[in-house]
Design a protein around this motif. Structure first.
Motif, PDB file in Angstrom:
ATOM      1  N   UNK A  76      42.111  18.314  64.196  1.00  8.43           N
ATOM      2  CA  UNK A  76      40.728  18.758  64.092  1.00  8.43           C
ATOM      3  C   UNK A  76      39.833  17.729  64.770  1.00  8.43           C
ATOM      4  N   UNK A  77      38.797  18.201  65.394  1.00  9.57           N
ATOM      5  CA  UNK A  77      37.868  17.308  66.079  1.00  9.57           C
ATOM      6  C   UNK A  77      36.841  16.772  65.086  1.00  9.57           C
ATOM      7  N   UNK A  78      36.681  15.460  65.035  1.00 12.99           N
ATOM      8  CA  UNK A  78      35.717  14.844  64.131  1.00 12.99           C
ATOM      9  C   UNK A  78      34.296  15.106  64.615  1.00 12.99           C
ATOM     10  N   UNK A  79      33.460  15.582  63.695  1.00 12.22           N
ATOM     11  CA  UNK A  79      32.057  15.864  63.989  1.00 12.22           C
ATOM     12  C   UNK A  79      31.224  15.279  62.854  1.00 12.22           C
ATOM     13  N   UNK A  80      30.146  14.607  63.201  1.00 16.70           N
ATOM     14  CA  UNK A  80      29.272  14.025  62.179  1.00 16.70           C
ATOM     15  C   UNK A  80      27.921  14.740  62.163  1.00 16.70           C
ATOM     16  N   UNK A  81      27.504  15.116  60.957  1.00 20.13           N
ATOM     17  CA  UNK A  81      26.198  15.749  60.748  1.00 20.13           C
ATOM     18  C   UNK A  81      25.378  14.829  59.856  1.00 20.13           C
ATOM     19  N   UNK A  82      24.215  14.434  60.311  1.00 17.68           N
ATOM     20  CA  UNK A  82      23.369  13.532  59.539  1.00 17.68           C
ATOM     21  C   UNK A  82      22.225  14.304  58.886  1.00 17.68           C
ATOM     22  N   UNK A  83      22.085  14.147  57.581  1.00 20.97           N
ATOM     23  CA  UNK A  83      21.014  14.806  56.850  1.00 20.97           C
ATOM     24  C   UNK A  83      19.679  14.114  57.117  1.00 20.97           C
ATOM     25  N   UNK A  93      36.487  18.869  62.004  1.00 18.64           N
ATOM     26  CA  UNK A  93      36.518  18.056  60.791  1.00 18.64           C
ATOM     27  C   UNK A  93      35.125  17.463  60.623  1.00 18.64           C
ATOM     28  N   UNK A  94      34.298  18.132  59.835  1.00 13.75           N
ATOM     29  CA  UNK A  94      32.883  17.781  59.738  1.00 13.75           C
ATOM     30  C   UNK A  94      32.650  16.805  58.593  1.00 13.75           C
ATOM     31  N   UNK A  95      31.948  15.739  58.902  1.00 19.11           N
ATOM     32  CA  UNK A  95      31.537  14.750  57.909  1.00 19.11           C
ATOM     33  C   UNK A  95      30.017  14.831  57.770  1.00 19.11           C
TER      34      UNK A  95
END
Length: 326
Positions: free
Chosen positions: A27-34, A60-62
Motif C-alpha cells: 500500500x502506498x503511504x499517504x499522510x493527511x493533516x487535520x 495506507x492513509x495516516x
C-alpha cells in the motif's frame, strides 16, 4: 495524534505459490493533516480509513494532527499529501504565491457564526457594541464583524476585542468575554448538551459572500501535476467515507469515537447527527464547489483589505477529482 492504517497483507506481495490471490505489492503511504483536533468535520476521513476504502484504492492513509504552523504550509511544501484547511486560508495563500488547491468542500454551507450565552442579550450584530469579543487575533475576525455590524448600522470600534489564548468558549464566557466565533456543529452542540442556551448569529445569514466553504480538503499543485491518479484514488475513497457518514450518522459517529477514544462519545454522536445532512446539503454530490462562492468571498476579502491582490478564483479549487454522482 496518529491513526495508523493497517495493511491487509502486512505490506507484502501476495503469493500464488502460497495459495493466496495476487494482491498489491504494498500500500502506498499517504499522510493527511487535520486543521484542528479531530471532530465531526473529519468523520468521512476516519470512516474511509476504518471501512477499508483507502486500502481498496491501494493507500495506507495516516491521519495526523496539525503542527504549530497548521496544515497549509506542510501540504504546499509536499511534507503532507493532503490536508484540511479553510477557504479563507487557501485564498490568502494563493494570493501570496503558495500553490495550494482546494479539492473538496467538506461542508456545503458555512456553519460558523458568533455565539453568546443568552444572558448577554446579543440578538443581532448591532448588539456586539459594548460587548467583549473573544478571538484569536486574526484580521478576518474584525473584518467579518465590521461587515455584518454595518448592515445593522453599528460600529465595530465599539467592540472590546480580547485574545482568548488557549481558553475554550465555555471557560472564556465565564471569565471575561461575552461572545465568540464558533462552529455550531461542535461548540454549539456541546452547549446544548451542557444545557447552556446560546444566541447564535450565523455569518452567512448576513451576507451571501460570507457563505464560504469551511473547511475544505487541500493538496498541492505539484501533487496534482505529478500524480493525478493518486489524487483521484484518495478522493474516491474519501467521498465514499463522507457519503457513508451522510447516510449512517450513528455508525459513523461510532467509527470516529473508536479512532479517537478521548473524544466525548455523547458529543460526537449529537454533533454527527446535526452535521451529516449538512455535508452535501443542496449540492449535487458531496464535495462540490462553485466558482461563484470562491469569487464572492475573495472579492469581499479584497474589498476588506485582507488581500493585497484579487484572487484568480478558477485556479484556487477544482472539482475534477470528485467521483461522478451515482
Amino acid at each position: 495524534m496518529l491513526v495508523a492504517a493497517g495493511c491487509g497483507n502486512n505490506g507484502k506481495p501476495g503469493s500464488e505459490e502460497a495459495g493466496e490471490p495476487n494482491k498489491p505489492a504494498e500500500l502506498r503511504d499517504v499522510q493527511v493533516m487535520l486543521d484542528w483536533s479531530a471532530n465531526t468535520n473529519h468523520t468521512g476521513l476516519y470512516a474511509a480509513k476504518d471501512l477499508g476504502y483507502y486500502e481498496e484504492e491501494g493507500l495506507n492513509v495516516k491521519i495526523v494532527q496539525p503542527g504549530a504552523g497548521g496544515s497549509d504550509a506542510l501540504v504546499a511544501s509536499g511534507k503532507a499529501d493532503f490536508g484540511v484547511s479553510y477557504q479563507e486560508s487557501v485564498t490568502l495563500a494563493r494570493t501570496q504565491g503558495v500553490p495550494l488547491v482546494s479539492i473538496a468542500a467538506v461542508i456545503q454551507h458555512n456553519t460558523s457564526g458568533f455565539a453568546a450565552p443568552v444572558d448577554r442579550n446579543i440578538k443581532t450584530a448591532a448588539d456586539f457594541e459594548g460587548k467583549a469579543y473573544g478571538g484569536w487575533g486574526s484580521p478576518v475576525e474584525e473584518a467579518v464583524m465590521k461587515s455584518i455590524m454595518e448592515k445593522d448600522n453599528a460600529d465595530v470600534s465599539k467592540v472590546n476585542i480580547v485574545n482568548m489564548g488557549d481558553a475554550d468558549f465555555f471557560t472564556a464566557v465565564k471569565r471575561d468575554i461575552d461572545f465568540a466565533w464558533i462552529f455550531y456543529a461542535w461548540t454549539g452542540i456541546e452547549a446544548e448538551l451542557r444545557g447552556q442556551e446560546l444566541d447564535m448569529i450565523y455569518v452567512k445569514d448576513y451576507a451571501e459572500e460570507l457563505d464560504y466553504y469551511t473547511p475544505v480538503l487541500v493538496t498541492s499543485e505539484k501533487l496534482i501535476d505529478d500524480d493525478p491518479e493518486l489524487v483521484k484514488a484518495f478522493m474516491r475513497a474519501t467521498a465514499k467515507g463522507y457519503d457513508y457518514a451522510i447516510e449512517n450518522p450513528e455508525e459513523a459517529a461510532a467509527l470516529l469515537s473508536k479512532a479517537v477514544p478521548e473524544l466525548d462519545k455523547e458529543l460526537v454522536l449529537a454533533s454527527q447527527k446535526w452535521i451529516s445532512p449538512r455535508y452535501q446539503d443542496d449540492a449535487p454530490r458531496w464535495g462540490e464547489q462553485k466558482e461563484s462562492v470562491w469569487k464572492g468571498y475573495a472579492d469581499w476579502m479584497y474589498e476588506s483589505k485582507l488581500l493585497d491582490e484579487p484572487l484568480e478564483a478558477k485556479s484556487a479549487f477544482t472539482n475534477d477529482f470528485l467521483p461522478e454522482s451515482p
